[in-house]
Motif scaffolding. Structure first.
Motif, mmCIF file in Angstrom:
data_model
loop_
_atom_site.group_PDB
_atom_site.id
_atom_site.type_symbol
_atom_site.label_atom_id
_atom_site.label_comp_id
_atom_site.label_asym_id
_atom_site.label_seq_id
_atom_site.Cartn_x
_atom_site.Cartn_y
_atom_site.Cartn_z
ATOM 1 N N MET A 103 0.854 -1.179 0.000
ATOM 2 C CA MET A 103 0.000 0.000 0.000
ATOM 3 C C MET A 103 0.896 1.237 0.000
ATOM 4 S SD MET A 103 -3.102 1.563 2.331
ATOM 5 C CE MET A 103 -3.116 0.494 3.643
ATOM 6 N N GLU A 104 0.549 2.200 -0.802
ATOM 7 C CA GLU A 104 1.315 3.430 -0.884
ATOM 8 C C GLU A 104 0.987 4.336 0.308
ATOM 9 O OE1 GLU A 104 1.924 7.147 -3.974
ATOM 10 O OE2 GLU A 104 0.949 5.325 -4.656
ATOM 11 N N ALA A 105 2.017 4.895 0.891
ATOM 12 C CA ALA A 105 1.827 5.812 2.020
ATOM 13 C C ALA A 105 1.740 7.240 1.484
ATOM 14 C CB ALA A 105 2.984 5.680 2.991
ATOM 15 N N TYR A 106 0.876 8.004 2.090
ATOM 16 C CA TYR A 106 0.713 9.402 1.703
ATOM 17 C C TYR A 106 1.129 10.270 2.877
ATOM 18 C CZ TYR A 106 -2.014 7.690 -2.204
ATOM 19 O OH TYR A 106 -2.412 7.056 -3.336
ATOM 20 N N ASP A 107 1.676 11.407 2.554
ATOM 21 C CA ASP A 107 2.075 12.350 3.589
ATOM 22 C C ASP A 107 1.386 13.674 3.285
ATOM 23 O OD1 ASP A 107 3.317 13.579 5.715
ATOM 24 O OD2 ASP A 107 5.208 13.892 4.656
ATOM 25 N N HIS A 108 0.167 13.815 3.795
ATOM 26 C CA HIS A 108 -0.599 15.024 3.529
ATOM 27 C C HIS A 108 -0.204 16.118 4.511
ATOM 28 C CE1 HIS A 108 -3.317 13.214 0.642
ATOM 29 N NE2 HIS A 108 -3.467 12.187 1.451
ATOM 30 N N PRO A 109 0.064 17.300 4.011
ATOM 31 C CA PRO A 109 0.319 18.419 4.919
ATOM 32 C C PRO A 109 -0.954 18.780 5.693
ATOM 33 C CG PRO A 109 0.978 18.968 2.664
ATOM 34 C CD PRO A 109 0.222 17.675 2.614
ATOM 35 N N PHE A 110 -0.755 19.327 6.877
ATOM 36 C CA PHE A 110 -1.867 19.768 7.719
ATOM 37 C C PHE A 110 -2.769 20.724 6.943
ATOM 38 C CE2 PHE A 110 -2.884 21.453 12.222
ATOM 39 C CZ PHE A 110 -3.640 20.342 12.524
ATOM 40 N N SER A 111 -2.165 21.620 6.183
ATOM 41 C CA SER A 111 -2.942 22.610 5.425
ATOM 42 C C SER A 111 -3.867 21.938 4.410
ATOM 43 C CB SER A 111 -2.016 23.606 4.728
ATOM 44 O OG SER A 111 -1.166 22.944 3.817
ATOM 45 N N GLU A 112 -3.448 20.809 3.861
ATOM 46 C CA GLU A 112 -4.282 20.098 2.889
ATOM 47 C C GLU A 112 -5.556 19.556 3.530
ATOM 48 O OE1 GLU A 112 -3.048 16.677 0.243
ATOM 49 O OE2 GLU A 112 -1.470 18.133 -0.195
ATOM 50 N N LEU A 113 -5.462 19.126 4.777
ATOM 51 C CA LEU A 113 -6.657 18.667 5.482
ATOM 52 C C LEU A 113 -7.631 19.827 5.657
ATOM 53 C CD1 LEU A 113 -8.336 16.571 6.968
ATOM 54 C CD2 LEU A 113 -6.998 17.084 9.032
ATOM 55 N N PHE A 114 -7.119 20.996 6.004
ATOM 56 C CA PHE A 114 -7.993 22.162 6.148
ATOM 57 C C PHE A 114 -8.640 22.511 4.814
ATOM 58 C CE2 PHE A 114 -6.284 22.295 10.266
ATOM 59 C CZ PHE A 114 -7.068 23.148 11.034
ATOM 60 N N ASP A 115 -7.895 22.366 3.717
ATOM 61 C CA ASP A 115 -8.481 22.557 2.384
ATOM 62 C C ASP A 115 -9.624 21.568 2.162
ATOM 63 O OD1 ASP A 115 -6.772 24.632 1.568
ATOM 64 O OD2 ASP A 115 -5.338 23.244 0.634
ATOM 65 N N GLN A 116 -9.391 20.297 2.494
ATOM 66 C CA GLN A 116 -10.407 19.267 2.319
ATOM 67 C C GLN A 116 -11.653 19.555 3.151
ATOM 68 O OE1 GLN A 116 -10.490 16.387 0.289
ATOM 69 N NE2 GLN A 116 -8.841 17.536 -0.674
ATOM 70 N N LEU A 117 -11.443 20.171 4.307
ATOM 71 C CA LEU A 117 -12.566 20.510 5.184
ATOM 72 C C LEU A 117 -13.259 21.816 4.777
ATOM 73 C CD1 LEU A 117 -10.864 19.588 8.566
ATOM 74 C CD2 LEU A 117 -12.822 18.406 7.523
ATOM 75 N N GLY A 118 -12.727 22.475 3.753
ATOM 76 C CA GLY A 118 -13.322 23.730 3.287
ATOM 77 C C GLY A 118 -13.000 24.904 4.196
ATOM 78 N N LEU A 119 -11.883 24.808 4.905
ATOM 79 C CA LEU A 119 -11.479 25.859 5.835
ATOM 80 C C LEU A 119 -10.242 26.574 5.305
ATOM 81 C CD1 LEU A 119 -11.766 23.741 9.107
ATOM 82 C CD2 LEU A 119 -13.395 25.471 8.293
ATOM 83 N N ALA A 120 -10.032 27.793 5.765
ATOM 84 C CA ALA A 120 -8.821 28.526 5.400
ATOM 85 C C ALA A 120 -7.617 27.703 5.849
ATOM 86 C CB ALA A 120 -8.818 29.900 6.057
ATOM 87 N N SER A 121 -6.607 27.620 4.993
ATOM 88 C CA SER A 121 -5.516 26.690 5.254
ATOM 89 C C SER A 121 -4.146 27.341 5.396
ATOM 90 C CB SER A 121 -5.466 25.639 4.143
ATOM 91 O OG SER A 121 -5.243 26.270 2.889
ATOM 92 N N ASP A 122 -4.113 28.654 5.484
ATOM 93 C CA ASP A 122 -2.825 29.295 5.721
ATOM 94 C C ASP A 122 -2.466 29.121 7.206
ATOM 95 O OD1 ASP A 122 -3.485 32.156 7.167
ATOM 96 O OD2 ASP A 122 -5.075 31.513 5.778
ATOM 97 N N PRO A 123 -1.193 29.187 7.547
ATOM 98 C CA PRO A 123 -0.774 28.917 8.926
ATOM 99 C C PRO A 123 -1.485 29.763 9.989
ATOM 100 C CG PRO A 123 1.142 28.937 7.493
ATOM 101 C CD PRO A 123 -0.033 29.389 6.660
ATOM 102 N N ASP A 124 -1.696 31.041 9.729
ATOM 103 C CA ASP A 124 -2.372 31.891 10.718
ATOM 104 C C ASP A 124 -3.823 31.468 10.928
ATOM 105 O OD1 ASP A 124 -0.090 33.400 11.211
ATOM 106 O OD2 ASP A 124 -0.646 34.975 9.778
ATOM 107 N N SER A 125 -4.510 31.119 9.844
ATOM 108 C CA SER A 125 -5.910 30.686 9.953
ATOM 109 C C SER A 125 -6.019 29.351 10.691
ATOM 110 C CB SER A 125 -6.536 30.564 8.571
ATOM 111 O OG SER A 125 -6.626 31.833 7.962
#
Length: 79
Positions: free
Chosen positions: A1-23
């Motif tokens: 199985m291939e492992a993925y390394d999603h950045p924290f900001s990408e999860l916020f994108d997926q959740l429809g939330l602002a994903s810059d570090p300050d947000s």
């Protein structure tokens, strides 16, 4: 199985939330801590779609599970 390394900001994108570090910091500061007896997907800060995305990631041990665990840990901390 291939492992993925999603950045924290990408999860916020997926959740429809602002994903810059300050947000992301503001979101966590505003919503933490969530009680230990509340599952992350059941926290009141999510809408139905966000809850479902988080629940599915955790239940299916999806490639997002690791970053969702990071979010969970971040929202459990106070201050």
């Amino acid at each position: 199985m291939e492992a993925y390394d999603h950045p924290f900001s990408e999860l916020f994108d997926q959740l429809g939330l602002a994903s810059d570090p300050d947000s992301i910091k503001r979101f966590i500061d505003h919503h933490a801590p969530i009680p230990e007896d509340v599952a992350l997907p059941d926290a009141p800060c999510w809408n139905e779609g966000q809850s479902e995305l988080l629940r599915e990631a955790l239940e299916t041990d999806a490639d997002w599970a690791e970053v969702v665990d990071h979010l969970d840990a971040s929202l459990r901390k106070s201050g």
